[in-house]
Motif scaffolding. Structure first.
Motif, short mmCIF file in Angstrom:
data_model
loop_
_atom_site.label_atom_id
_atom_site.label_comp_id
_atom_site.label_asym_id
_atom_site.label_seq_id
_atom_site.Cartn_x
_atom_site.Cartn_y
_atom_site.Cartn_z
N CYS A 83 0.85 -1.20 0.00
CA CYS A 83 0.00 0.00 0.00
C CYS A 83 0.88 1.25 0.00
O CYS A 83 1.86 1.32 0.74
CB CYS A 83 -0.91 0.02 1.22
N PRO A 84 0.56 2.23 -0.82
CA PRO A 84 1.43 3.40 -0.93
C PRO A 84 1.73 4.08 0.39
O PRO A 84 2.85 4.54 0.61
CB PRO A 84 0.63 4.33 -1.87
N HIS A 85 0.73 4.15 1.30
CA HIS A 85 0.99 4.88 2.54
C HIS A 85 2.05 4.19 3.40
O HIS A 85 2.71 4.84 4.22
CB HIS A 85 -0.30 5.07 3.35
N THR A 86 2.24 2.87 3.20
CA THR A 86 3.26 2.17 3.98
C THR A 86 4.64 2.74 3.69
O THR A 86 5.45 2.96 4.60
CB THR A 86 3.23 0.67 3.66
N ALA A 87 4.94 3.00 2.41
CA ALA A 87 6.26 3.45 2.01
C ALA A 87 6.52 4.92 2.31
O ALA A 87 7.67 5.36 2.30
CB ALA A 87 6.46 3.19 0.52
N ILE A 88 5.46 5.70 2.54
CA ILE A 88 5.68 7.12 2.85
C ILE A 88 5.49 7.43 4.33
O ILE A 88 5.88 8.50 4.79
CB ILE A 88 4.76 8.03 2.01
N ARG A 89 4.90 6.49 5.07
CA ARG A 89 4.61 6.77 6.47
C ARG A 89 5.22 5.76 7.43
O ARG A 89 5.76 6.14 8.47
CB ARG A 89 3.09 6.82 6.68
N ASP A 90 5.15 4.47 7.09
CA ASP A 90 5.52 3.44 8.06
C ASP A 90 6.94 2.90 7.87
O ASP A 90 7.70 2.79 8.82
CB ASP A 90 4.52 2.28 8.00
N ASP A 91 7.28 2.53 6.64
CA ASP A 91 8.61 2.02 6.34
C ASP A 91 9.19 2.87 5.22
O ASP A 91 9.06 2.57 4.04
CB ASP A 91 8.54 0.55 5.91
N ILE A 92 9.83 3.96 5.60
CA ILE A 92 10.24 4.98 4.64
C ILE A 92 11.66 4.78 4.11
O ILE A 92 12.17 5.62 3.37
CB ILE A 92 10.14 6.39 5.27
N LEU A 111 15.27 21.48 -3.47
CA LEU A 111 13.97 20.86 -3.22
C LEU A 111 13.97 19.44 -3.77
O LEU A 111 14.41 19.21 -4.90
CB LEU A 111 12.87 21.67 -3.92
N VAL A 112 13.48 18.50 -2.96
CA VAL A 112 13.22 17.15 -3.43
C VAL A 112 11.72 16.89 -3.24
O VAL A 112 11.20 17.02 -2.12
CB VAL A 112 14.02 16.09 -2.67
N ILE A 113 11.03 16.55 -4.32
CA ILE A 113 9.61 16.25 -4.27
C ILE A 113 9.43 14.74 -4.23
O ILE A 113 9.97 14.02 -5.07
CB ILE A 113 8.87 16.82 -5.50
N VAL A 114 8.69 14.26 -3.23
CA VAL A 114 8.39 12.83 -3.11
C VAL A 114 6.90 12.66 -3.37
O VAL A 114 6.06 13.13 -2.60
CB VAL A 114 8.75 12.29 -1.72
N GLU A 115 6.58 12.00 -4.47
CA GLU A 115 5.17 11.77 -4.82
C GLU A 115 4.74 10.39 -4.37
O GLU A 115 5.34 9.39 -4.74
CB GLU A 115 4.96 11.90 -6.33
N SER A 116 3.68 10.34 -3.60
CA SER A 116 3.12 9.06 -3.18
C SER A 116 2.32 8.43 -4.30
O SER A 116 1.78 9.13 -5.17
CB SER A 116 2.20 9.27 -1.97
N LEU A 121 -7.96 9.00 1.79
CA LEU A 121 -7.91 10.24 2.58
C LEU A 121 -7.09 10.11 3.85
O LEU A 121 -6.84 11.11 4.53
CB LEU A 121 -9.34 10.68 2.94
N THR A 122 -6.62 8.91 4.18
CA THR A 122 -5.82 8.73 5.39
C THR A 122 -4.33 8.87 5.12
O THR A 122 -3.54 8.84 6.06
CB THR A 122 -6.08 7.35 6.03
N ALA A 123 -3.93 9.00 3.87
CA ALA A 123 -2.52 8.98 3.53
C ALA A 123 -1.80 10.23 4.04
O ALA A 123 -2.20 11.35 3.74
CB ALA A 123 -2.34 8.86 2.02
N THR A 124 -0.75 10.03 4.81
CA THR A 124 0.11 11.11 5.27
C THR A 124 1.56 10.66 5.19
O THR A 124 1.86 9.47 5.20
CB THR A 124 -0.20 11.52 6.71
N PHE A 125 2.47 11.61 5.13
CA PHE A 125 3.90 11.32 5.09
C PHE A 125 4.49 11.35 6.49
O PHE A 125 4.12 12.20 7.31
CB PHE A 125 4.63 12.37 4.24
N SER A 126 5.41 10.45 6.74
CA SER A 126 6.21 10.55 7.95
C SER A 126 7.00 11.85 7.92
O SER A 126 7.55 12.23 6.88
CB SER A 126 7.17 9.37 8.04
N ARG A 127 7.08 12.53 9.05
CA ARG A 127 7.89 13.75 9.11
C ARG A 127 9.38 13.41 9.05
O ARG A 127 10.20 14.31 8.89
CB ARG A 127 7.55 14.54 10.37
N GLY A 128 9.72 12.14 9.15
CA GLY A 128 11.08 11.74 8.91
C GLY A 128 11.43 11.70 7.43
O GLY A 128 12.60 11.63 7.07
#
Length: 224
Positions: A83-92, A111-116, A121-128
């Motif tokens: 799932c996309p949110h895993t790679a941007i939030r949980d295991d980055i 600037l580096v842009i990371v596109e999920s 609607l629950t998808a968020t990025f880890s602040r890491g």
């Protein structure tokens, strides 16, 4: 990855490295088109890199390379396999590796842009991973979507409501969307756009440029 004591752009506090901007949102909302627009508009003045995420393909990265919006070597693809949110939030880790590869090859970057990959609607990025976050909706889902909330809508630093040109065709009331977005987001900004009609995405690009400027002023490499 091992520690790099001789390399400031990997500093945990952000000093000496690029601003990392996460762009997320549902499938078809226009994330890749927005990233392309930002590259076109900001590329002449900023040193950029892009990381895209797809589950099993490199489709978004391939689209950006074909569009010629950036040196193809500055666009890296992550195949998440989940799932996309895993790679941007949980295991980055894979995304961090890609970001740091770009900074190693082309740094210093602004600037580096990371596109999920497309998510809900629950998808968020880890602040890491991302210092600032844009969440992209489009009007084709109807004007009720902003009031449904969800972390992506409510907590992103900027909410972009795209494809405003479709509003008359799908019966979406942009005024209702604006009111409801403000109700769930408080003081956080909301921008309406149609990238098809405004391929420079000027208002969004101006917001991003302001974020890069503020970041560079507060995260410059400390003098030795």
């Amino acid at each position: 990855m091992g520690a790099r004591h001789d390399d400031h752009h990997h500093a945990p506090d952000g000093h000496g490295r690029a601003l990392r901007l996460g762009v997320g949102g549902p499938v078809g909302s226009g994330k890749t088109a927005l990233v392309a627009a930002l590259c076109r508009t900001l590329g002449p003045d900023l040193s950029l890199g892009v990381v895209t995420n797809d589950i099993y393909t490199t489709e978004d990265a391939d689209f950006l390379r074909r569009a010629g919006v950036l040196d193809p070597e500055r666009i890296l693809a992550v195949e998440t396999g989940c799932c996309p949110h895993t790679a941007i939030r949980d295991d980055i880790a894979a995304n961090l590796d890609a970001v740091e590869t770009l900074e190693d090859r082309f740094g210093p970057l602004d600037l580096v842009i990371v596109e999920s990959g497309g998510d809900n609607l629950t998808a968020t990025f880890s602040r890491g991973l991302a210092d600032r976050q844009i969440f992209v909706l489009d009007v084709s889902g109807g004007d009720k979507v902003p009031r449904k909330g969800g972390p992506g809508v409510t907590t992103a630093d900027l909410l972009v409501i795209n494809k405003t040109d479709l509003a008359p065709m799908v019966g979406a009331d942009l005024g209702v969307m604006d009111r409801d977005a403000a109700a769930v987001r408080g003081e956080r900004p909301v921008l309406f756009t149609s990238i098809r009609e405004q391929p420079s995405a000027g208002a969004v690009a101006s917001w991003v440029s302001d974020q890069v400027t503020a970041w560079s002023h507060t995260h410059a490499t400390p003098a030795s």
